[in-house]
Design a protein around this motif. Structure first.
Motif, PDB file in Angstrom:
ATOM      1  N   LEU A   5     -18.188  11.713  -2.249  1.00 20.39           N
ATOM      2  CA  LEU A   5     -17.991  10.421  -1.609  1.00 20.39           C
ATOM      3  C   LEU A   5     -16.797   9.694  -2.189  1.00 20.39           C
ATOM      4  N   ARG A   6     -16.647   9.748  -3.479  1.00 16.75           N
ATOM      5  CA  ARG A   6     -15.500   9.106  -4.123  1.00 16.75           C
ATOM      6  C   ARG A   6     -14.197   9.742  -3.657  1.00 16.75           C
ATOM      7  N   LYS A   7     -14.191  11.055  -3.550  1.00 19.48           N
ATOM      8  CA  LYS A   7     -12.989  11.748  -3.086  1.00 19.48           C
ATOM      9  C   LYS A   7     -12.663  11.346  -1.651  1.00 19.48           C
ATOM     10  N   GLU A   8     -13.682  11.322  -0.788  1.00 16.50           N
ATOM     11  CA  GLU A   8     -13.476  10.923   0.599  1.00 16.50           C
ATOM     12  C   GLU A   8     -12.990   9.479   0.683  1.00 16.50           C
ATOM     13  N   PHE A   9     -13.561   8.632  -0.129  1.00 18.48           N
ATOM     14  CA  PHE A   9     -13.146   7.233  -0.127  1.00 18.48           C
ATOM     15  C   PHE A   9     -11.695   7.092  -0.568  1.00 18.48           C
ATOM     16  N   ARG A  10     -11.307   7.799  -1.620  1.00 19.95           N
ATOM     17  CA  ARG A  10      -9.907   7.735  -2.087  1.00 19.95           C
ATOM     18  C   ARG A  10      -8.962   8.224  -1.003  1.00 19.95           C
ATOM     19  N   TRP A  12      -9.501   8.180   2.247  1.00 18.17           N
ATOM     20  CA  TRP A  12      -9.511   7.169   3.288  1.00 18.17           C
ATOM     21  C   TRP A  12      -8.661   5.969   2.882  1.00 18.17           C
ATOM     22  N   LYS A  13      -8.778   5.553   1.621  1.00 16.13           N
ATOM     23  CA  LYS A  13      -8.019   4.411   1.125  1.00 16.13           C
ATOM     24  C   LYS A  13      -6.520   4.697   1.170  1.00 16.13           C
ATOM     25  N   VAL A  14      -6.123   5.896   0.809  1.00 18.42           N
ATOM     26  CA  VAL A  14      -4.711   6.266   0.866  1.00 18.42           C
ATOM     27  C   VAL A  14      -4.217   6.214   2.311  1.00 18.42           C
ATOM     28  N   GLU A  15      -5.017   6.713   3.228  1.00 16.78           N
ATOM     29  CA  GLU A  15      -4.631   6.691   4.639  1.00 16.78           C
ATOM     30  C   GLU A  15      -4.486   5.255   5.150  1.00 16.78           C
ATOM     31  N   VAL A  16      -5.437   4.407   4.807  1.00 15.40           N
ATOM     32  CA  VAL A  16      -5.388   3.010   5.238  1.00 15.40           C
ATOM     33  C   VAL A  16      -4.195   2.300   4.616  1.00 15.40           C
ATOM     34  N   ASP A  17      -3.938   2.546   3.341  1.00 13.06           N
ATOM     35  CA  ASP A  17      -2.787   1.932   2.669  1.00 13.06           C
ATOM     36  C   ASP A  17      -1.475   2.374   3.319  1.00 13.06           C
TER      37      ASP A  17
END
Length: 59
Positions: A5-10, A12-17
């Motif tokens: 989950l942490r990996k997926e979140f990171r 996703w966060k990179v994509e959003v940024d």
């Protein structure tokens, strides 16, 4: 599972940024283009006002 989950979140966060950076860059470019056009319109209005003032003084 937490690691996944942490990996997926990171990711996703990179994509959003990245998307946000592109949107901000596009907005800055749009604002710069608008600012470049605005002084031209202001200058022509000032020139027109100066011409009208000159005509009034000449009469």
């Amino acid at each position: 599972m937490d690691k996944e989950l942490r990996k997926e979140f990171r990711e996703w966060k990179v994509e959003v940024d990245d998307r946000l950076d592109r949107l901000e860059a596009a907005q800055v470019a749009k604002d710069a283009a608008s600012a470049a056009q605005a002084p031209q319109a202001t200058a022509s209005k000032k020139a027109a006002a100066d011409a009208a003032t000159s005509e009034k003084e000449g009469n």
